[in-house]
Enzyme design. Sequence first.
Site, mmCIF file in Angstrom:
data_model
loop_
_atom_site.group_PDB
_atom_site.id
_atom_site.type_symbol
_atom_site.label_atom_id
_atom_site.label_comp_id
_atom_site.label_asym_id
_atom_site.label_seq_id
_atom_site.Cartn_x
_atom_site.Cartn_y
_atom_site.Cartn_z
ATOM 1 C CB ALA A 103 96.753 16.635 -48.132
ATOM 2 C CG HIS A 129 58.186 22.155 -10.673
ATOM 3 N ND1 HIS A 129 59.762 22.424 -10.025
ATOM 4 C CD2 HIS A 129 58.354 21.038 -9.388
ATOM 5 C CE1 HIS A 129 59.964 22.147 -8.768
ATOM 6 N NE2 HIS A 129 58.376 21.253 -8.745
ATOM 7 C CB THR A 170 92.224 16.745 -32.936
ATOM 8 O OG1 THR A 170 93.016 16.905 -33.493
ATOM 9 C CG2 THR A 170 91.720 16.950 -31.017
ATOM 10 N N GLY A 189 95.856 25.452 -15.963
ATOM 11 C CA GLY A 189 94.230 24.988 -15.779
ATOM 12 C C GLY A 189 93.677 26.063 -16.105
ATOM 13 C CG ASP A 214 90.345 23.730 -33.466
ATOM 14 O OD1 ASP A 214 88.836 24.463 -33.894
ATOM 15 O OD2 ASP A 214 90.372 22.724 -32.863
ATOM 16 N NE ARG A 267 93.679 20.642 -29.752
ATOM 17 C CZ ARG A 267 94.057 19.726 -29.822
ATOM 18 N NH1 ARG A 267 93.936 19.284 -28.737
ATOM 19 N NH2 ARG A 267 94.593 19.315 -30.795
ATOM 20 C CB ALA A 283 83.974 20.115 -32.479
#
Length: 465
Positions: A119, A444, A42, A184, A312, A273, A320
Amino acid sequence: MADITCKLLVIGAGPGGYTCAIRAGQLGIDAVIVEADRPGGTCLNIGCIPSKALIHAAEAYETVARAADGNAALGISTAKPSLDFAKTIAWKDDIVRRLNGGVSGLLKRAGVRSVAGRASFHDGKTVAVETTNGVQLIHAETIVIATGSVPIELSSLPFGGRVISSTEALALAEVPNGLVVVGGGYIGLELGTAFAKLGADVTVVEAAPRILPQYDGELSEPVAKRLRTLGVTVLTSARAMGLNADGTALVVETADGGQTTIEADKILVTVGRKPATSGFGLELLDLDMNGPFIRIDDRCRTSMRGVFAIGDVTGEPMLAHRAMAQGEMAAEIIAGHRRAWDHVAIPAICFTDPEIVTVGLSPGEARDKGFEIKTDLFPFKANGRALTLDRDDGFVRTVARADNHALLGIQGVGVGLAELSAAFSLALEMGARLEDIALTIHAHPTLGEGLHEAALKSLGHAIHI
């Protein structure tokens, strides 16, 4: 076809799966990886990578469009830009294609055998793969499940026609005139912001009282302000009810209990998800589950000997880079190394405009865990680099223990802040204290000085504010 026998079988070639297989190959393990689609999962194909490409293209287009309206501050003006969205999508697709090839090449170089197909478990040691040439049986000593996740579908707004997921949003042939984003959270706002910059009339519908409810209000407010600047309509405490009678508009229950109808060419549903745990015979293994996720221990081992799970499919955070770290660890454990999951914090980034970065505990989370804390932020309004970028919205915030000043968390919101995530994470993993940050020389002018100044502020001697 002749059966395949191997020491390690990885199911799923997403970031976690391909990392696991590559590391296993490097360690001399005979590994096979199975993937029904293109390598990369994904994230590479229909998520992280293509969405960031679209976000970058949208930012470039919006910058030129603002110049066409006359950017008085910078003294830049130009003709009104035009957009060939087909070329934009082709550019995005080429990036994905190149990375697909890169993953395939890395797997091959590591000696990993790849099998294309879907699979399905026969048992804890045998998997059947539906390939274009027939069923391929694979017998493995160890199996790693890395099947990832899929978008959640609302029963009132099933995918199809005008109703799309992020997958279809990233493959649109043209920019929709009207786009409603249901949800959102970070996925919805990343894509919604991009399409708003590309010229779409965007409305966001969020059930919670504010956008980005997974982040604290201090972090989400600069994003909300930017959405207003871009002309995005945001409806909070609102609920998507479904399509109207002719299917051309979304019916929304508003915060006051009334209803409104929003016409849209596309309705993008991004309400989260869920783990991809169905369709490959997982029920035959009778694994212990943690709600919808596969339960694992601190070594990514499931309740069945010889079966690991990563990414996941094992729970939050569904990121990821978490999956990749788990994949590398699992491969080393399978190779006989002593490893365990002991990471202090996992960075999370929201690629909105401005970007949000969080590592470790927020002030509220730290207090909920019983810590007495010192927390301060340094606003980019006082940062020279932010001013030279013409974007002074946002800040960097540190959260530290009050007693020993050990950092518990670092957060920030600002343009380009994603690139500071590594510095934030490293500070926590190394056990840094406020003094360590304060005594580190920061270049800086950079946005990274915000971290330095936030630490100085907590120690009572900020220089630039």
